[in-house]
Motif scaffolding. Sequence first.
Motif, PDB file in Angstrom:
ATOM      1  N   ARG A  61      35.662  40.391  28.324  1.00  0.00           N
ATOM      2  CA  ARG A  61      34.338  39.829  28.167  1.00  0.00           C
ATOM      3  C   ARG A  61      33.018  40.571  28.654  1.00  0.00           C
ATOM      4  N   LEU A  62      31.939  40.276  28.388  1.00  0.00           N
ATOM      5  CA  LEU A  62      30.777  41.274  28.610  1.00  0.00           C
ATOM      6  C   LEU A  62      30.968  41.967  30.157  1.00  0.00           C
ATOM      7  N   GLU A  63      31.287  41.261  31.056  1.00  0.00           N
ATOM      8  CA  GLU A  63      31.291  41.634  32.536  1.00  0.00           C
ATOM      9  C   GLU A  63      32.432  42.548  32.740  1.00  0.00           C
ATOM     10  N   HIS A  64      33.243  42.960  31.657  1.00  0.00           N
ATOM     11  CA  HIS A  64      34.294  43.507  32.085  1.00  0.00           C
ATOM     12  C   HIS A  64      33.968  45.225  31.266  1.00  0.00           C
ATOM     13  N   SER A  65      32.693  45.435  31.031  1.00  0.00           N
ATOM     14  CA  SER A  65      31.988  46.683  30.554  1.00  0.00           C
ATOM     15  C   SER A  65      32.507  47.631  31.505  1.00  0.00           C
ATOM     16  N   ALA A  66      32.927  48.798  30.988  1.00  0.00           N
ATOM     17  CA  ALA A  66      33.077  49.853  31.888  1.00  0.00           C
ATOM     18  C   ALA A  66      32.391  51.338  31.350  1.00  0.00           C
ATOM     19  N   PRO A  67      32.439  52.477  32.036  1.00  0.00           N
ATOM     20  CA  PRO A  67      31.862  53.548  31.710  1.00  0.00           C
ATOM     21  C   PRO A  67      32.817  53.990  30.173  1.00  0.00           C
ATOM     22  N   GLY A  68      31.820  54.217  29.215  1.00  0.00           N
ATOM     23  CA  GLY A  68      32.273  54.388  27.948  1.00  0.00           C
ATOM     24  C   GLY A  68      32.781  53.422  27.041  1.00  0.00           C
ATOM     25  N   TYR A  69      32.576  51.924  27.691  1.00  0.00           N
ATOM     26  CA  TYR A  69      33.083  50.713  26.980  1.00  0.00           C
ATOM     27  C   TYR A  69      32.352  49.566  27.107  1.00  0.00           C
ATOM     28  N   VAL A  70      31.841  49.005  26.015  1.00  0.00           N
ATOM     29  CA  VAL A  70      31.177  47.782  26.127  1.00  0.00           C
ATOM     30  C   VAL A  70      31.874  46.699  25.036  1.00  0.00           C
ATOM     31  N   PRO A  71      32.256  45.661  25.612  1.00  0.00           N
ATOM     32  CA  PRO A  71      33.177  44.737  24.626  1.00  0.00           C
ATOM     33  C   PRO A  71      31.885  44.222  23.414  1.00  0.00           C
ATOM     34  N   GLU A  72      32.491  44.117  22.326  1.00  0.00           N
ATOM     35  CA  GLU A  72      31.623  43.830  21.130  1.00  0.00           C
ATOM     36  C   GLU A  72      31.977  42.339  20.862  1.00  0.00           C
TER      37      GLU A  72
END
Length: 418
Positions: free
Chosen positions: A217-228
Amino acid sequence: MRRPFQCAKLLILQLSLAMLIFPPAGLSAQASPGKISAPPSINARAAVVIDAVTGTLLYAKNPDLALPPASLAKLVTLHIALKEIDSGRLSYEELVEIDPRDCSPQIPYGSAIMYLYPRMKVSIRDLMLGAAVVSGNDAAYALARRISGSNEAFAIRMNEELKELGFDGLTFEEPSGLSERNLVSARQFALFCKLYMEMHPQALQELHSVKSIEFPRLEHSAPGYVPEGRIVQYNRNPLIFNYPGADGLKTGYIIEVGFNMVATANREGTRFIVVTLGGTGSAYSSGGNQRTKDVTGLLDWAFKNFATVSLDPGPLPSPRAWYGAKRTASLRMLQANAVTIPKDRIGELTLGLDVPSMVDAPLARLARIGRMVYYIGEDDVAVIDLVAAEAVPRGNFFRRIFDGFIRFFVNIFGSRER
């Protein structure tokens, strides 16, 4: 409360006794007295069917053959995680920062993953769902690293835990099931699953019957990665979608063993556990379909022929406790008050109590005092131990003298005990 070790040993004894009452259908078509249909022919190399309440063995094909469990190993990983939560050392809401070593490409190509990304922050609840629902090997690795620091250390924990529970036929080298050097037998793994469901009764509803998860989910965004967009991943156990009463547990596959599954279903108070190991197929889809056919066939056969039955014994007697600090000994059942019998014999089932009217203190808690016996005709088909619900310590000097005096006359004149 019984220690897990005692539970496992008791279940192993119950299965041994059940072999006498219900010869395994995979070994003999004449399963027990009563009209029992022949079990289905199955593709799997090894399989068992047990009653999830009584532990009675109803079907066995190569039950002690050691084979890799594949992703069934994740049930042991989840068991340890649930124990850590119960102890307070772990919580569902704790966030774990994902180590790059627990992500693709470190996970073998083509194996099941929940799509963790380095430096994501993921809750323990999500990791457990990822292991249970979509069989994520990355989820199993992340849980193992959080609990024990490494896969290797966690495997030691797995083996120590299983040894404590009494399962000497289950051994693991890592937490996900990817290694062919993990080994189980169908018989002992069924026993483990029975104990797993007893120790963690919430697991079926909260983990294994969950049909899908939304991750990442969006809350799991990390450096270099954003869920779409919205990413939904579905449970790999097809039975929970279409088999009446099915609510768990796990499928597994690695090329070294083939197609494995442990499933459970409950109908009208009767629950069975089926374990199949070593199914074959010319392709993943055909092997998975054959695995499902094997398991549903065995469940259909079990539900058609057997039922879990319980008769009410009424209030249990309280034997007179001579020389004790308490005047009577309270009793409780050591095993579940239930028996697995052929459906066509249910009307013949009767229940009897065999309990002495007097016992001598001191009595330890869980000391065996009597038994409750289920009969079909004159044949006993199940025995449930009746044990001391609480310890009865030796009474003081005056109590022992008084009881000795009273008992002297009871023995002489046969009077009713006090």
